[in-house]
Design a protein around this motif. Structure first.
Motif, PDB file in Angstrom:
ATOM      1  N   LEU A  12       0.871  -1.172   0.000  1.00  0.00           N
ATOM      2  CA  LEU A  12       0.000   0.000   0.000  1.00  0.00           C
ATOM      3  C   LEU A  12       0.907   1.221   0.000  1.00  0.00           C
ATOM      4  CD1 LEU A  12      -2.747   1.455   0.287  1.00  0.00           C
ATOM      5  CD2 LEU A  12      -2.492   1.238   2.768  1.00  0.00           C
ATOM      6  N   LEU A  13       0.671   2.137  -0.939  1.00  0.00           N
ATOM      7  CA  LEU A  13       1.506   3.339  -1.004  1.00  0.00           C
ATOM      8  C   LEU A  13       0.644   4.577  -1.158  1.00  0.00           C
ATOM      9  CD1 LEU A  13       1.809   4.590  -4.150  1.00  0.00           C
ATOM     10  CD2 LEU A  13       3.092   2.467  -4.456  1.00  0.00           C
ATOM     11  N   ASP A  14       1.236   5.696  -0.793  1.00  0.00           N
ATOM     12  CA  ASP A  14       0.555   6.994  -0.861  1.00  0.00           C
ATOM     13  C   ASP A  14       1.501   7.983  -1.527  1.00  0.00           C
ATOM     14  OD1 ASP A  14      -0.916   9.270  -0.548  1.00  0.00           O
ATOM     15  OD2 ASP A  14      -1.094   9.156   1.638  1.00  0.00           O
ATOM     16  N   MET A  15       1.203   8.321  -2.784  1.00  0.00           N
ATOM     17  CA  MET A  15       2.042   9.247  -3.537  1.00  0.00           C
ATOM     18  C   MET A  15       1.862  10.668  -3.019  1.00  0.00           C
ATOM     19  SD  MET A  15       4.268   9.216  -6.000  1.00  0.00           S
ATOM     20  CE  MET A  15       3.914   7.578  -6.655  1.00  0.00           C
ATOM     21  N   MET A  16       2.958  11.402  -2.996  1.00  0.00           N
ATOM     22  CA  MET A  16       2.892  12.793  -2.570  1.00  0.00           C
ATOM     23  C   MET A  16       1.955  13.579  -3.474  1.00  0.00           C
ATOM     24  SD  MET A  16       5.766  15.702  -3.071  1.00  0.00           S
ATOM     25  CE  MET A  16       5.355  15.550  -4.800  1.00  0.00           C
TER      26      MET A  16
END
Length: 381
Positions: free
Chosen positions: A197-201
């Motif tokens: 799970l990732l959260d791009m800036m």
């Protein structure tokens, strides 16, 4: 192009039409009262004008309803407020301009009409309308393209997995902008799965495109390198390649948590790269926070990555989430992580992740959030 001329004096209608005809305008709708104008525009119905209207020349002094009142009513209709209105009046009051503009008119001219002045003001009003129409059409086109981009972005998200020993699902509520959150999971072999799970800036088109770029290399990276420390290092390499390109004045990064679960060995390996801590609930044991690993991906060319490994014995529930979820449950004077732990404990018997999210963040609150809200749930038996 339709120009509507509204005046209760037939001579004035004829004079204005003649002036405009001499300047090449050819399509007119002549009306004798403000009430006829409101009827033509379907004011109050939301249906839009009965005929296309590009400009209104509206007399000030008329029986039953004056021009300013008609102008006010037109401006109350969202679908009509961009039609330019020029008030035509015999009054010379110096306060008239402010009153006209407050009513929503674009401009005004004074009788007796100066032909040059009238044509000039009409030209300005039509140019402004043309620019507004262009911007509205462009905004509609961009909105349509963004909606398509959202659909493409959603199509790459992993589908739920349900096996005899493992359940993986996600609940995802993007903000009104293009999203920067991404989740994926891949089967490595019969008993191992890689989950990220990732959260791009940031948000918007640029963040979405970078997110899609990472998505395109995710499967190969996870299935080839498998181990969390190697996977995060490879993703960091891709981000540095992107950030180091010529003429790239802006650097992108993302937070991420990647874990490798082995349902046969009953082990979990993970790396947390600057992401909110995952939460592991195992029967009979205190909650474990998955908060170790390193900095965000893309910050530095070389990352100091710490992989963590632990075993589980009892059935587990593991939750990964983005910071949008913490923002949504934020309350003054409370620690969001502690609050989330308490809420998840109270939801432990809920069978579906969507039910858990509904209890954590009711739909009416989710709709007001400016950030994406995403949670991944892993249940291993």
């Amino acid at each position: 192009m339709n120009i509507v001329i509204v005046d209760d004096n037939p001579i004035n209608l004829m004079v204005i039409e003649k002036i405009l005809s001499n300047k090449g305008y050819s399509h007119f709708i002549k009306l004798s009262s403000a009430l006829e104008l409101l009827d033509l525009l379907n004011v109050g119905t939301g249906a839009g004008p009965k005929e296309p209207v590009d400009l209104i020349l509206l007399d000030m002094m008329m029986p039953e309803m004056d021009g300013l009142e008609a102008c006010r009513r037109i401006q109350q209709c969202e679908e009509l407020k961009d039609i330019p209105i020029i008030i035509v009046t015999a009054l010379g009051d110096s306060n008239l301009l402010a009153e006209v503009l407050e009513a929503g008119a674009s401009d005004y001219v004074v009788k007796p009409i100066n032909k040059v002045e009238l044509i000039a003001r009409i030209g300005v009003a039509l140019r402004l309308k043309h620019e507004k129409d262009w911007h509205k059409e462009n905004d509609a086109r961009i909105k349509s393209e963004l909606e398509l981009a959202k659909q493409v972005q959603s199509s790459v998200l992993s589908q739920p997995i349900h096996t005899d020993v493992l359940d993986i699902s996600a609940s995802y509520h993007p903000s009104y902008e293009l999203a920067g959150d991404l989740y994926s999971w891949y089967r490595i072999d019969d008993h191992r799965y890689g989950i990220v799970l990732l959260d791009m800036m940031g948000h918007g088109i640029s963040s979405s495109l970078v997110c899609m770029f990472i998505s395109s290399v995710m499967q190969d990276t996870i299935t080839r390198y498998v181990s969390p420390d190697l996977v995060i290092a490879e993703l960091n390499r891709y981000m540095n390649q992107l950030n180091n390109r010529k003429n790239n004045s802006f650097s992108y990064y993302f937070t991420a948590i990647y874990l490798l679960i082995d349902t046969e060995a009953k082990t979990i390996e993970y790396v947390n790269a600057g992401h909110p801590p995952g939460m592991l609930f195992e029967r009979g044991k205190p909650v474990r926070l998955l908060d170790q690993g390193g900095c965000a991906v893309g910050f530095f060319e070389q990352m100091n990555i710490q992989k963590m490994v632990f075993e589980y014995e009892q059935p587990i529930q593991l939750y990964l989430y983005t910071d949008g979820l913490l923002e949504a449950i934020e309350e003054e004077g409370q620690d969001e992580t502690d609050k989330l732990i308490r809420e998840l404990v109270s939801c432990s018997e809920e069978p579906e992740l969507t039910c858990i999210i509904d209890r954590l963040i009711p739909p009416e609150i989710r709709e007001e959030q400016e950030d994406d809200i995403c949670m991944v749930m892993v249940r291993a038996k």
